[in-house]
Design a protein around this motif. Sequence first.
Motif, short mmCIF file in Angstrom:
data_model
loop_
_atom_site.label_atom_id
_atom_site.label_comp_id
_atom_site.label_asym_id
_atom_site.label_seq_id
_atom_site.Cartn_x
_atom_site.Cartn_y
_atom_site.Cartn_z
N LYS A 1 25.13 19.93 -11.56
CA LYS A 1 26.37 19.25 -11.90
C LYS A 1 26.19 18.40 -13.16
O LYS A 1 27.04 18.38 -14.05
CB LYS A 1 26.84 18.39 -10.73
CG LYS A 1 28.21 17.77 -10.95
CD LYS A 1 28.82 17.27 -9.66
CE LYS A 1 30.26 16.80 -9.90
NZ LYS A 1 30.93 16.42 -8.64
N LEU B 1 21.62 20.30 -6.46
CA LEU B 1 23.06 20.22 -6.71
C LEU B 1 23.36 19.21 -7.81
O LEU B 1 24.17 19.46 -8.71
CB LEU B 1 23.80 19.85 -5.42
CG LEU B 1 23.76 20.88 -4.28
CD1 LEU B 1 24.41 20.31 -3.03
CD2 LEU B 1 24.46 22.17 -4.70
N ALA B 2 22.71 18.06 -7.72
CA ALA B 2 22.93 17.01 -8.72
C ALA B 2 22.48 17.46 -10.11
O ALA B 2 23.13 17.17 -11.12
CB ALA B 2 22.19 15.74 -8.31
N THR C 1 31.03 24.77 -5.01
CA THR C 1 30.10 23.86 -4.33
C THR C 1 29.85 22.63 -5.20
O THR C 1 29.80 21.50 -4.70
CB THR C 1 28.76 24.56 -4.02
OG1 THR C 1 29.00 25.67 -3.15
CG2 THR C 1 27.79 23.60 -3.34
N ILE D 1 17.89 19.91 -1.26
CA ILE D 1 19.08 20.56 -1.78
C ILE D 1 19.94 19.64 -2.64
O ILE D 1 20.49 20.04 -3.67
CB ILE D 1 19.92 21.20 -0.64
CG1 ILE D 1 21.10 21.99 -1.22
CG2 ILE D 1 20.39 20.15 0.35
CD1 ILE D 1 20.74 23.11 -2.16
N GLN D 2 20.08 18.38 -2.24
CA GLN D 2 20.95 17.48 -2.99
C GLN D 2 20.45 17.27 -4.42
O GLN D 2 21.25 17.11 -5.36
CB GLN D 2 21.08 16.13 -2.27
CG GLN D 2 21.81 16.21 -0.93
CD GLN D 2 23.20 16.83 -1.06
OE1 GLN D 2 23.92 16.57 -2.04
NE2 GLN D 2 23.58 17.63 -0.07
N GLN D 3 19.16 17.30 -4.59
CA GLN D 3 18.59 17.12 -5.94
C GLN D 3 18.97 18.29 -6.83
O GLN D 3 19.31 18.11 -8.01
CB GLN D 3 17.07 17.00 -5.84
CG GLN D 3 16.39 16.74 -7.18
CD GLN D 3 14.88 16.58 -7.04
OE1 GLN D 3 14.33 16.63 -5.94
NE2 GLN D 3 14.20 16.39 -8.16
N TYR E 1 24.08 21.62 6.91
CA TYR E 1 24.60 21.76 5.55
C TYR E 1 26.10 21.98 5.62
O TYR E 1 26.59 22.70 6.50
CB TYR E 1 23.93 22.95 4.87
CG TYR E 1 24.38 23.22 3.44
CD1 TYR E 1 23.93 22.43 2.39
CD2 TYR E 1 25.25 24.28 3.16
CE1 TYR E 1 24.33 22.69 1.08
CE2 TYR E 1 25.64 24.54 1.85
CZ TYR E 1 25.18 23.74 0.82
OH TYR E 1 25.58 24.00 -0.47
N THR F 1 15.88 18.26 2.65
CA THR F 1 15.33 17.17 1.85
C THR F 1 15.43 17.42 0.35
O THR F 1 15.33 16.48 -0.44
CB THR F 1 13.85 16.93 2.22
OG1 THR F 1 13.11 18.14 1.99
CG2 THR F 1 13.72 16.52 3.68
#
Length: 411
Positions: free
Chosen positions: A313, A309-310, A341, A305-307, A37, A303
Amino acid sequence: MNTLELSIPQNIPLENSITPSECTCPNCGHQGLSIFYDVRQVPVHSCLMLPTQEDALNFPQGDVILGVCAECGFITNVAFDPQWSAYAPNYEDQQSFSPTFNQFALDLANRLIDKYDLRNQDIIEIGCSKGDFLLLLCELGGNRGVGIDPSVLPGRVQNEAASRVTFIQDYYSEKHAQYVGEFICCRHTLEHIQPTAEFLKTVRTSIGDRQDTVIFFEVPDTIRVLQDLAFEDIYYEHCSYFTPGSLARLFRSCGFEVIDLYRAYGDQYLLIEAKPTATRAEQVHPLEETPAQLVQTVQAFITRIQQKLAHWKQTLEQFQASGKRVVVWGSGSKCVSFLTTLDTVDLIQYVVDINPHRQGKFIPGVGKEIMAPEFLTDYQPDHVIVMNPIYLSEIQHSLDSLGVITQVMSV
């Protein structure tokens, strides 16, 4: 030797030509960490209070690049630079303005006093902040205390036990061994220290041959951070991330026997009680996970975390596009990490905080002025984003008393 295989979406380059194989675990000394990360260019401090917006926006930045050790399960920021570990009286992390937190501290202090008969004893607190908890232990148990912290402000906290407590504005080291008594307390400090084993061995050396000294440490629980995708709890000052297994293994390797290991405060905190031992303790506590189990948790974090964050935002961008008034409640490290972040500093208008010593100051890297909750009476925000869900009830009560009707959301 254990090996660790993580399915990382892309290769994360390290600064200064460092490779993961060259990174050494500060907990166990294992060579080679797996990077999973990263967040670049974040403030190197979240709680230093700055007098102007310009100072806040020009605050030094660093990178957070987390690596996990396959040998012991410890997680650390391999890009951490210790030169930024400069804590001072303007480091404002006092939490005792919250009734919720005060009740937790009171219950914890009474529990420790009763369990270890801490009455008329000598207590030392490493990283005592402004001294709230040490004074509480000394007040409730009639104890004597020594608090060591570069950011301590003697006299900040008024307490009848103040005459029995000495505060030392310094970093803990072996020179403070003379103060070791029946109880050593260290709350939310170890995660700010990268050479974790070196530090804990210093504590053990300071105790010497004493076998009756009780050690109590409290740190954030990284299992919760990983499972809840709590990216707001990952920030520069926290260079060390502990799970039950990695924390207990560290204590055993540094000459301590683990008495108890448990979670508290909505399972956000990890607490360990230990005693010095002359021989290496081997007994594993039931709460401990194995390094292999930790690897699975890290993989699940990668698998998902990006979801998350998106999602956040996108949510903030939609609020801005529709002209909504958005306020963040809580100006500390979670707030700084949340906004930097996501790279969404400009998508919120104001930040509020109940700590009067924060109000009127500016947040490092964010540049927003910290407002008192009373500001919301006139501002009447459409959305209030709460940085810590454990305070939801307390915050809702404050909003109701201020006559603020708004949608309250928790990270």
